[in-house]
Motif scaffolding. Structure first.
Motif, mmCIF file in Angstrom:
data_model
loop_
_atom_site.group_PDB
_atom_site.id
_atom_site.type_symbol
_atom_site.label_atom_id
_atom_site.label_comp_id
_atom_site.label_asym_id
_atom_site.label_seq_id
_atom_site.Cartn_x
_atom_site.Cartn_y
_atom_site.Cartn_z
ATOM 1 N N ALA A 210 -15.647 8.495 3.772
ATOM 2 C CA ALA A 210 -16.758 7.701 4.450
ATOM 3 C C ALA A 210 -16.539 8.123 5.729
ATOM 4 N N PHE A 211 -15.787 8.387 6.372
ATOM 5 C CA PHE A 211 -15.556 8.757 7.642
ATOM 6 C C PHE A 211 -16.384 10.151 7.974
ATOM 7 N N GLU A 212 -15.906 11.056 7.040
ATOM 8 C CA GLU A 212 -16.647 12.303 7.186
ATOM 9 C C GLU A 212 -18.132 12.210 6.858
ATOM 10 N N ALA A 213 -18.703 11.583 6.095
ATOM 11 C CA ALA A 213 -20.057 11.383 5.824
ATOM 12 C C ALA A 213 -20.686 10.664 6.950
ATOM 13 N N ALA A 214 -19.799 9.982 7.734
ATOM 14 C CA ALA A 214 -20.615 9.362 8.876
ATOM 15 C C ALA A 214 -20.211 9.983 10.244
ATOM 16 N N GLY A 215 -19.507 11.373 9.994
ATOM 17 C CA GLY A 215 -19.501 12.224 11.260
ATOM 18 C C GLY A 215 -18.447 11.681 12.213
ATOM 19 N N GLU A 216 -17.409 10.912 11.492
ATOM 20 C CA GLU A 216 -16.328 10.309 12.463
ATOM 21 C C GLU A 216 -15.124 10.844 12.150
ATOM 22 N N GLN A 217 -14.227 10.977 13.211
ATOM 23 C CA GLN A 217 -12.769 11.259 12.807
ATOM 24 C C GLN A 217 -11.799 10.293 13.431
ATOM 25 N N PRO A 218 -11.458 9.535 12.496
ATOM 26 C CA PRO A 218 -10.530 8.349 12.981
ATOM 27 C C PRO A 218 -9.253 9.016 13.308
ATOM 28 N N SER A 219 -8.454 8.127 14.338
ATOM 29 C CA SER A 219 -6.984 8.713 14.871
ATOM 30 C C SER A 219 -6.143 7.810 13.929
ATOM 31 N N ILE A 220 -5.836 8.722 12.737
ATOM 32 C CA ILE A 220 -4.628 7.903 11.909
ATOM 33 C C ILE A 220 -3.332 8.036 12.418
ATOM 34 N N VAL A 221 -2.856 7.096 13.011
ATOM 35 C CA VAL A 221 -1.432 7.094 13.550
ATOM 36 C C VAL A 221 -0.339 6.886 12.665
ATOM 37 N N MET A 222 -0.656 6.139 11.597
ATOM 38 C CA MET A 222 0.520 5.871 10.741
ATOM 39 C C MET A 222 0.068 5.756 9.181
ATOM 40 N N GLU A 223 0.751 6.251 8.023
ATOM 41 C CA GLU A 223 0.510 6.186 6.711
ATOM 42 C C GLU A 223 1.412 5.415 6.100
ATOM 43 N N ALA A 224 1.120 4.787 4.905
ATOM 44 C CA ALA A 224 2.197 4.345 4.050
ATOM 45 C C ALA A 224 1.531 4.092 2.733
ATOM 46 N N ILE A 225 2.401 3.845 1.808
ATOM 47 C CA ILE A 225 2.025 3.887 0.535
ATOM 48 C C ILE A 225 1.940 2.312 0.040
ATOM 49 N N ASP A 226 2.512 1.533 1.033
ATOM 50 C CA ASP A 226 2.777 0.034 0.880
ATOM 51 C C ASP A 226 1.829 -0.846 1.911
ATOM 52 N N ALA A 227 0.920 -1.416 1.399
ATOM 53 C CA ALA A 227 0.019 -2.441 2.264
ATOM 54 C C ALA A 227 0.784 -3.314 2.965
ATOM 55 N N ASP A 228 1.929 -3.777 2.375
ATOM 56 C CA ASP A 228 2.704 -4.781 3.240
ATOM 57 C C ASP A 228 3.171 -4.010 4.601
ATOM 58 N N VAL A 229 3.628 -2.857 4.366
ATOM 59 C CA VAL A 229 3.898 -2.045 5.602
ATOM 60 C C VAL A 229 2.994 -1.924 6.688
ATOM 61 N N ILE A 230 1.669 -1.615 5.837
ATOM 62 C CA ILE A 230 0.389 -1.427 7.123
ATOM 63 C C ILE A 230 0.312 -2.753 7.794
ATOM 64 N N LYS A 231 0.198 -3.913 7.104
ATOM 65 C CA LYS A 231 -0.062 -5.194 7.645
ATOM 66 C C LYS A 231 1.038 -5.387 8.679
ATOM 67 N N GLU A 249 -3.685 -11.640 2.139
ATOM 68 C CA GLU A 249 -3.364 -13.189 1.968
ATOM 69 C C GLU A 249 -3.171 -14.015 3.103
ATOM 70 N N PRO A 250 -4.460 -14.985 3.343
ATOM 71 C CA PRO A 250 -4.610 -15.916 4.525
ATOM 72 C C PRO A 250 -3.488 -16.557 4.701
ATOM 73 N N ALA A 251 -2.955 -17.081 3.670
ATOM 74 C CA ALA A 251 -1.697 -18.064 3.721
ATOM 75 C C ALA A 251 -0.465 -17.425 4.391
ATOM 76 N N ARG A 252 -0.379 -15.937 4.104
ATOM 77 C CA ARG A 252 0.878 -15.329 4.591
ATOM 78 C C ARG A 252 0.519 -14.297 5.802
ATOM 79 N N ASP A 253 -0.595 -13.988 5.913
ATOM 80 C CA ASP A 253 -0.876 -13.059 7.078
ATOM 81 C C ASP A 253 -1.617 -13.829 8.165
ATOM 82 N N THR A 254 -1.211 -14.820 8.713
ATOM 83 C CA THR A 254 -1.659 -15.564 9.626
ATOM 84 C C THR A 254 -1.586 -14.987 11.026
ATOM 85 N N GLY A 255 -1.050 -13.676 11.340
ATOM 86 C CA GLY A 255 -1.300 -13.027 12.470
ATOM 87 C C GLY A 255 -2.498 -12.101 12.452
ATOM 88 N N LEU A 256 -3.004 -11.953 11.279
ATOM 89 C CA LEU A 256 -4.070 -11.022 11.101
ATOM 90 C C LEU A 256 -5.588 -11.467 10.773
#
Length: 308
Positions: A210-231, A249-256
């Motif tokens: 998606a980024f390549e097709a749009a000609g954008e280069q995101p600055s990916i500062v961290m990668e994880a296999i677990d969405a909970d870690v990303i959040k 999860e709105p009930a749990r991810d109240t800071g996001l």
């Protein structure tokens, strides 16, 4: 010719022609492995492996043909055992599911709970791994069912059925400027540090496309296999996250805050995969039906037998 010789041929290829690993996996000696290979070649009158000295490098053309038949013979031998188990104890046994963290954490809890209530005497093993490892477990018979988005639909020995569709979405800490910036764009996302999935997990290639097709280069500062870690790291303010939408999860991810990503990212499909030609116990079909009632035993059987 015997089953052990066929197992050795199969494992030699799976272990990339390393006879030490073959011997360890089959609980025998390396000299015994070499003797079985030589005896089979002598019996058949053809070389099965390309050699350099004593080292095996590859299969010969006859070896490739014989390996394909050996795979079918060994699969059917395993099927005979599973059929006998099905007839003797239909509601007892073990079911091994190989899947990714996202599926195990967000897609399968309801299915697993319903299955355990219905089949209390079946040992359910949930093995979390990467998509390539999931495919390997299915091909090698170490798992009965695989559930993943990547890889499993591209392996010839497997048949994959669409399970559900999903898309990626952006999450930001509460109060982030993107909350009030209007329609979200890939350029706006690329202006901030990004935290997202590791390569090969949860549709990461689609994010890159998606980024390549749009000609954008995101600055990916961290990668994880677990969405909970990303959040967790997004909530700490270390970047904005790109995750599978269903893991918010709105009930749990109240800071996001989950931002409307619209059609920025392509739709993804998670698949349920099984090995082609493998006999599944009755309770395995019930598990798949609990995931998606449209994936009936008849549908799965037709798919697994096609192209054998």
């Amino acid at each position: 010719m015997n089953f052990q010789q066929l197992r050795i041929i199969r494992e030699t290829v799976r272990r990339q022609f390393n006879l030490t690993e073959v011997a360890h996996h089959l609980a025998t000696s390396q000299s015994g492995v070499s003797k079985h290979i030589k005896d089979l070649e002598d019996e058949l009158g053809v070389a099965l492996f390309v050699r350099r000295g004593k080292r095996l490098l590859d299969l010969t053309e006859p070896g490739r043909e014989i390996l394909a038949m050996a795979e079918r013979i060994l699969t059917d031998a395993g099927n005979i055992k599973r059929i006998a188990e099905q007839m003797a104890q239909a509601d007892h046994g073990q079911l091994t599911i190989a899947t990714t963290h996202m599926q195990a954490r967000y897609a399968l809890p309801r299915v697993v709970a319903a299955f355990r209530a219905r089949f209390p005497n079946v040992q359910l093993v949930l093995h979390q791994s990467s998509p390539p490892e999931i495919a390997a477990m299915l091909v090698e018979g170490r798992a009965d069912i695989g559930i993943a988005t990547e890889t499993v639909g591209r392996v010839p020995e497997l048949v994959a059925f669409p399970y559900y569709r999903w898309h990626h979405a952006v999450v930001v800490p509460k109060g982030h400027p993107l909350e009030s910036a209007g329609p979200l764009s890939l350029a706006a996302i690329a202006a901030y540090p990004v935290i997202t999935y590791h390569q090969g997990f949860t549709g990461r290639p689609a994010i890159d496309r998606a980024f390549e097709a749009a000609g954008e280069q995101p600055s990916i500062v961290m990668e994880a296999i677990d969405a909970d870690v990303i959040k967790a790291y997004v909530e700490l303010g270390l970047g904005i996250g790109i995750i599978a939408a269903q893991v918010f999860e709105p009930a749990r991810d109240t800071g996001l805050t989950l931002l409307d990503s619209g059609s920025l990212f392509e739709e993804m499909t998670s698949h349920i995969a099984v090995k082609r030609g493998r006999f599944l116990r009755g309770f395995a079909y019930r598990f798949i039906e609990a995931c998606d009632p449209a994936l009936t035993e008849a549908v799965i059987r037709a798919g697994t037998e096609q192209g054998r």
